[in-house]
Design a protein around this motif. Structure first.
Motif, PDB file in Angstrom:
ATOM      1  N   ASP A  64      -1.522   3.902  -5.149  1.00 24.91           N
ATOM      2  CA  ASP A  64      -1.749   2.632  -4.451  1.00 24.91           C
ATOM      3  C   ASP A  64      -3.143   2.689  -3.842  1.00 24.91           C
ATOM      4  N   TYR A  83      -7.912   3.381   7.949  1.00 24.90           N
ATOM      5  CA  TYR A  83      -7.154   2.202   8.383  1.00 24.90           C
ATOM      6  C   TYR A  83      -6.044   2.688   9.325  1.00 24.90           C
ATOM      7  N   TYR A  88      -5.625   6.293   8.882  1.00 23.36           N
ATOM      8  CA  TYR A  88      -5.104   6.886   7.632  1.00 23.36           C
ATOM      9  C   TYR A  88      -6.136   7.855   7.046  1.00 23.36           C
ATOM     10  N   HIS A 112       2.484  -8.568   1.957  1.00 24.68           N
ATOM     11  CA  HIS A 112       1.710  -9.081   3.092  1.00 24.68           C
ATOM     12  C   HIS A 112       0.546  -9.931   2.612  1.00 24.68           C
ATOM     13  N   ASP A 130      -5.661  -4.786  -3.005  1.00 21.86           N
ATOM     14  CA  ASP A 130      -4.552  -3.864  -2.740  1.00 21.86           C
ATOM     15  C   ASP A 130      -3.645  -3.890  -3.967  1.00 21.86           C
ATOM     16  N   GLU A 148       2.255  -3.209  -7.391  1.00 22.94           N
ATOM     17  CA  GLU A 148       1.660  -4.185  -6.459  1.00 22.94           C
ATOM     18  C   GLU A 148       0.459  -4.865  -7.092  1.00 22.94           C
ATOM     19  N   CYS A 191      -3.228   5.968  -1.463  1.00 17.69           N
ATOM     20  CA  CYS A 191      -1.908   6.542  -1.193  1.00 17.69           C
ATOM     21  C   CYS A 191      -1.341   7.045  -2.521  1.00 17.69           C
ATOM     22  N   GLU A 220       4.546  -6.621  -3.538  1.00 15.47           N
ATOM     23  CA  GLU A 220       4.729  -5.195  -3.825  1.00 15.47           C
ATOM     24  C   GLU A 220       6.175  -4.725  -3.703  1.00 15.47           C
ATOM     25  N   HIS A 251       2.570   5.246   1.098  1.00 16.63           N
ATOM     26  CA  HIS A 251       1.751   5.900   2.123  1.00 16.63           C
ATOM     27  C   HIS A 251       1.757   7.427   2.049  1.00 16.63           C
ATOM     28  N   TRP A 287       2.970   9.166   8.298  1.00 15.10           N
ATOM     29  CA  TRP A 287       2.608   8.173   7.288  1.00 15.10           C
ATOM     30  C   TRP A 287       3.634   8.028   6.163  1.00 15.10           C
ATOM     31  N   ILE A 346      -6.572  -5.591   5.426  1.00 15.88           N
ATOM     32  CA  ILE A 346      -5.592  -5.149   4.421  1.00 15.88           C
ATOM     33  C   ILE A 346      -4.233  -5.801   4.673  1.00 15.88           C
ATOM     34  N   HIS A 347      -3.849  -5.821   5.916  1.00 18.53           N
ATOM     35  CA  HIS A 347      -2.553  -6.409   6.259  1.00 18.53           C
ATOM     36  C   HIS A 347      -2.767  -7.599   7.169  1.00 18.53           C
ATOM     37  N   PHE A 367      -8.488   1.772   2.391  1.00 17.03           N
ATOM     38  CA  PHE A 367      -7.433   2.367   3.220  1.00 17.03           C
ATOM     39  C   PHE A 367      -7.962   3.464   4.149  1.00 17.03           C
TER      40      PHE A 367
END
Ligand code: MF3
Ligand code: CO
Ligand code: CO
Length: 256
Positions: A96, A61, A64, A170, A107, A236, A69, A203, A78, A222, A176-177, A58
Motif C-alpha cells: 500500500d 504521517y 509513521y 476515506h 493512495d 485500493e 505499508c 479500499e 499499516h 501501527w 491522505i485521510h 505516508f
C-alpha cells in the motif's frame, strides 16, 4: 463534515500524484518474492522518490516510520517495512503506497499471493478485487456512500468472507485521510451523496473468516491484524467522481 470538491485543474494535478502512486505500487508488487525483505521494498519507494523528486506520502504521517505499508497474511494494513521481515512462499503480501506531488496525494494498494496454491486463499484475493470493482462501479454523482459500501459488502458476503468494520476508506487529496468516511459496508440510500470533483480512496479489507472482521493493533502502534489471526486481502484505488460516473486515478499506465 467538510468534503473537498476539486476543480478540473486540481484533479489534473492530483492525477499526476496518482499516476506515480500506481507506478510505484506496481514496482513494489513486482518485487515481492520469497527471500525479499519488506525493508527492501521500502528502499524501492525511497529510490523512486529520489529519482522523480517526489515525496512518499505516508512517511512521517502521524509519525509513521515507513515509505509504504507492507502487510503480510493476518496483517490487514499499516505493516511497517523491516530489514528483518523476510517474505516466504505462501505469504499474502499487501503493498500500500502513495506519492505526494504538486500538493496532492495518491493512495493505492494491491495484494500479491506469493506461491500460494490454496484455492480458498486465491478466492479471497479475487473476491477482494471484485469488491473494489463493485465499489467503483457503484460510484457516480448522486450516489450515496451507503450504496458504495453496500455494493462492496454484498460481494464479500456472497463469497462467504468477512469485511473489516473498524478500518475504512476515506477522502484523499491535499491530505491522505480526509472526509468523507468510505466504509466497505452500508445501507443503500444513506450517508453522503457523491458530487463531481470529490476524490475518495476505496479500499476493501476482506477477511477469510467472519471473526476476522474484528481487528487489533500490534504493540508497534501501527500494524492492524485480524483478531483471530485469519488471512486478509486488500486492494485500493483513488477515484475521482466525474459528471457521468467516476475515474480511477491509480490505474497502471498501460491499462487498456
Ligand atoms: N495507505 C493507508 C490507507 O489506505 C494509509 C497509510 S498512512 C500510514 O489509508 F501512515 F499508515 F502509512
Ligand atoms: Co492505502
Ligand atoms: Co487509503
Amino acid at each position: 463534515m467538510k468534503v473537498d470538491v476539486k476543480s478540473r485543474a486540481e484533479i489534473d494535478r492530483m492525477r499526476e500524484a496518482c499516476r506515480m502512486s500506481a507506478e510505484i505500487r506496481d514496482i513494489c508488487a513486482a518485487a515481492v518474492a520469497p527471500g525479499v525483505t519488506t525493508g527492501e521494498i521500502d528502499a524501492l519507494v525511497v529510490d523512486y522518490c529520489e529519482k522523480h523528486h517526489v515525496r512518499a506520502g505516508f512517511y512521517d504521517y502521524h509519525g509513521y516510520p515507513g515509505h509504504l505499508c507492507v502487510s503480510i497474511n493476518d496483517e490487514v494494513i499499516h505493516g511497517i517495512p523491516s530489514p528483518h521481515r523476510v517474505i516466504v512462499p505462501g505469504d499474502l503480501v499487501k503493498t500500500d503506497v502513495g506519492i505526494f506531488k504538486n500538493g496532492f496525494n495518491g493512495d493505492t494498494s494491491r495484494t500479491v499471493a506469493v506461491g500460494v496454491t490454496d484455492p480458498e486463499v486465491l478466492r479471497l484475493v479475487e473476491t477482494t478485487k471484485a469488491c473494489l470493482k463493485a465499489g467503483i462501479a457503484a460510484c457516480g454523482p448522486g450516489v450515496h456512500l451507503g450504496d458504495v459500501g453496500y455494493a462492496i459488502e454484498q460481494v464479500a458476503v456472497a463469497a462467504g468472507f468477512g469485511v473489516v468494520r473498524n478500518w475504512i476508506g476515506h477522502g484523499v487529496g491535499r491530505t491522505i485521510h480526509e472526509d468523507p468516511e468510505v466504509p466497505n459496508y452500508g445501507k443503500p440510500g444513506t450517508k453522503l451523496v457523491l458530487r463531481p470533483g470529490m476524490t475518495i480512496a476505496i479500499e476493501p479489507m476482506i477477511t477469510m473468516t467472519k471473526a476476522g472482521e474484528a481487528t487489533d493493533v500490534l504493540s508497534d502502534g501501527w500494524t492492524v491484524v485480524t483478531r483471530d489471526r485469519s488471512l486478509s486481502a486488500h486492494f485500493e484505488h483513488t477515484v475521482a467522481i466525474t459528471d457521468d460516473g467516476c475515474e480511477i486515478l491509480t490505474l497502471p499506465a498501460d491499462y487498456p
